[in-house]
Design a protein around this motif. Structure first.
Motif, PDB file in Angstrom:
ATOM      1  N   THR A 199       7.221  66.022  -8.270  1.00 32.04           N
ATOM      2  CA  THR A 199       6.347  65.603  -7.076  1.00 32.04           C
ATOM      3  C   THR A 199       5.875  63.940  -7.008  1.00 32.04           C
ATOM      4  O   THR A 199       6.297  63.312  -6.062  1.00 32.04           O
ATOM      5  N   GLU A 200       5.742  63.665  -8.252  1.00 32.84           N
ATOM      6  CA  GLU A 200       5.565  61.961  -8.463  1.00 32.84           C
ATOM      7  C   GLU A 200       6.570  61.516  -7.879  1.00 32.84           C
ATOM      8  O   GLU A 200       6.679  60.314  -7.409  1.00 32.84           O
ATOM      9  N   LEU A 201       7.983  61.628  -8.504  1.00 27.70           N
ATOM     10  CA  LEU A 201       9.050  61.071  -8.260  1.00 27.70           C
ATOM     11  C   LEU A 201       9.539  61.230  -6.881  1.00 27.70           C
ATOM     12  O   LEU A 201       9.994  59.919  -6.143  1.00 27.70           O
ATOM     13  N   ALA A 202       9.271  62.013  -6.090  1.00 25.53           N
ATOM     14  CA  ALA A 202       9.867  62.278  -4.833  1.00 25.53           C
ATOM     15  C   ALA A 202       8.884  61.364  -4.050  1.00 25.53           C
ATOM     16  O   ALA A 202       9.328  60.740  -2.974  1.00 25.53           O
ATOM     17  N   VAL A 203       7.605  61.498  -4.131  1.00 29.73           N
ATOM     18  CA  VAL A 203       6.654  60.731  -3.241  1.00 29.73           C
ATOM     19  C   VAL A 203       6.992  58.915  -3.606  1.00 29.73           C
ATOM     20  O   VAL A 203       6.922  58.409  -2.711  1.00 29.73           O
TER      21      VAL A 203
ATOM     22  N   ARG B 101      12.212  54.011  -0.354  1.00 28.38           N
ATOM     23  CA  ARG B 101      13.586  53.971   0.375  1.00 28.38           C
ATOM     24  C   ARG B 101      13.327  53.844   1.644  1.00 28.38           C
ATOM     25  O   ARG B 101      12.445  54.575   2.317  1.00 28.38           O
ATOM     26  N   GLU B 102      14.108  52.922   2.407  1.00 33.14           N
ATOM     27  CA  GLU B 102      14.037  52.825   3.845  1.00 33.14           C
ATOM     28  C   GLU B 102      15.167  53.239   4.557  1.00 33.14           C
ATOM     29  O   GLU B 102      16.367  53.095   3.998  1.00 33.14           O
TER      30      GLU B 102
ATOM     31  N   PRO C 276      10.252  53.493   5.722  1.00 31.02           N
ATOM     32  CA  PRO C 276      10.220  54.195   4.555  1.00 31.02           C
ATOM     33  C   PRO C 276      10.661  55.676   5.153  1.00 31.02           C
ATOM     34  O   PRO C 276      10.006  56.152   5.974  1.00 31.02           O
ATOM     35  N   VAL C 277      11.621  56.104   4.213  1.00 29.02           N
ATOM     36  CA  VAL C 277      11.736  57.555   4.532  1.00 29.02           C
ATOM     37  C   VAL C 277      10.557  58.778   4.842  1.00 29.02           C
ATOM     38  O   VAL C 277      10.665  59.574   5.221  1.00 29.02           O
TER      39      VAL C 277
ATOM     40  N   ALA D  89       9.828  65.510   8.549  1.00 26.68           N
ATOM     41  CA  ALA D  89      10.464  66.396   7.507  1.00 26.68           C
ATOM     42  C   ALA D  89      10.179  66.060   6.061  1.00 26.68           C
ATOM     43  O   ALA D  89      10.059  66.949   5.498  1.00 26.68           O
ATOM     44  N   VAL D  90      10.343  64.591   5.684  1.00 32.78           N
ATOM     45  CA  VAL D  90      10.068  64.253   4.418  1.00 32.78           C
ATOM     46  C   VAL D  90       8.461  64.571   4.013  1.00 32.78           C
ATOM     47  O   VAL D  90       8.276  65.037   2.992  1.00 32.78           O
TER      48      VAL D  90
END
Length: 315
Positions: free
Chosen positions: A188-192, A198-199, A204-205, A210-211
């Protein structure tokens, strides 16, 4: 029920994370995954964990242990899961006080799970095999066949004539659930973090709905599993432990998959470490109780509770 960690528990968690950052950094895991042949247990890391009291955590102080309980063990194993620390950690921890040298890290103990055993070549003792209960690895398991493991950091062997499966061990299930909780939180930390950095289309995505929903779902699964695992650690109830393992397995696997999706095409590459978390989560989910066993245990407990309330309306 509200779970508020004590100062000592927070310090234990922080110290464990700091230790793992030093002795089990991601680059060391990457080197292990990229090496030719089956992975080898890092004995320096193992000795450092033993010196920190990971294996002797629940032994009484007069027996050379730390004298802590299941809640503290859960906090430590959550950090071990978060760091993807390799090795038969649960089996060696549970063998402390029964197998000479397990508490101090001098003896590496693994356990046969049905027809499979992890870390056979690196273990000194294998428990749960046949009727002996514990045999010397290498000499006591003739005919063991190496398998290609889904997790490149966990070597597996298939053993001949496995013992008939008995009851699953609530202590092992609780610690495995704690490891799964660590994985769920870490991905979860890595995803956030990636969603913030990431743009796409100049934004930022993580700003896309959805993200946001994926990240929110990951957090909800993690915190639901955390409440269940911590509650099981306090109560010691096997049915609650089964439910905690079920929720933690789901959180670890589903969160790791969502983390891969949030990373997009990069998430599917060998170079991204996310796949190591997903594969370890898959492997732990096959440790007992598997989903069907956990569901059965939880269902029996709920049925028994409902029967008690029917017999005693005041309950």
């Amino acid at each position: 029920m509200r779970f508020r960690l004590t100062g000592d528990q927070r310090a234990l968690r922080s110290a464990t994370r700091g230790l793992l950052d030093r002795v089990c950094p991601p680059k060391a895991l990457r080197a292990m995954a990229d090496a030719a042949g089956p992975p080898r247990l890092d004995r320096v890391m193992w000795a450092a964990l033993a010196e920190a009291g990971v294996f002797a955590l629940r032994l009484p102080e007069d027996a050379g242990g730390v004298g802590l309980g299941a809640p503290e063990a859960v906090l430590v194993f959550e950090e071990l899961g978060r760091a993807l620390a390799p090795g038969p950690l649960v089996a060696t921890h549970l063998a402390a006080g029964r197998v000479a040298g397990a508490a101090t890290g001098e003896t590496v103990v693994t356990r046969a799970d049905g027809g499979l055993v992890a870390w056979l070549a690196e273990a000194d003792v294998v428990e749960g095999y046949g009727t002996g209960g514990g045999v010397t690895a290498g000499t006591g398991l003739p005919g063991a066949v190496p398998l290609r493991s889904v997790d490149p950091l966990t070597p597996l062997h298939r053993i001949p004539a496995p013992a008939a499966p008995g009851p699953w061990d609530p202590s092992a299930a609780l610690l495995t659930a704690a490891e799964q909780l660590g994985t769920a939180g870490r991905v979860t930390e890595l995803a956030v973090r990636y969603a913030r950095e990431r743009e796409q289309f100049g934004r930022p995505v993580g700003s896309f709905q959805a993200v946001k929903h994926l990240c929110a779902d990951m957090l909800v699964r993690t915190e639901l599993a955390r409440a269940a695992v911590y509650a099981a650690a306090v109560s010691g109830d096997p049915a609650e432990t089964a439910g905690a393992k079920l929720l933690a397995d789901d959180a670890a696997v589903a969160n790791a998959r969502d983390c891969v999706q949030i990373h997009g095409g990069m998430g599917f590459t060998w170079e991204a470490d996310i796949h190591l978390h997903l594969k370890r989560a898959w492997l732990r989910a096959r440790a007992r109780p598997v989903a069907a066993e956990a569901e059965e245990a939880a269902a029996h407990a709920l049925a028994a509770s409902a029967g008690a309330r029917t017999a005693h309306p005041s309950l």
